[in-house]
Scaffold this motif. Sequence first.
Motif: not given
Length: 91
Positions: A37-41, A1-8, A58-63, A30-32
């Motif tokens: 991670x969801x789009x490109x793993x 099991x790997x530990x999640x990446x700590x963005x802080x 450009x795409x995720x924030x387009x709206x 964390x949202x980025x």
Amino acid sequence: MTTPFDMELFLVGVLAGSHATRQRHLRQAKAIQSAIAERWQRDTPWSWQRKHLAWFLNHHLSRRSAATYYYYLLTVQLITRRLARSWVFNR
């Protein structure tokens, strides 16, 4: 099991400003991270390329509003600074 990446921990060296500003940058980073991670793993910023961050802006924030785009752009610039890259993103 790997530990999640700590963005802080990743951004601690480049974060500045008030507590609210630092928390906003962490929340947005964390949202980025989640979207990329969801789009490109690609889980960690060390594996990201410029195209991943450009896609998010450009795409995720387009709206989203121009103000939201601007605040996320500031967070992307912090991530870029932490990665020691010279990537430039257009407003």
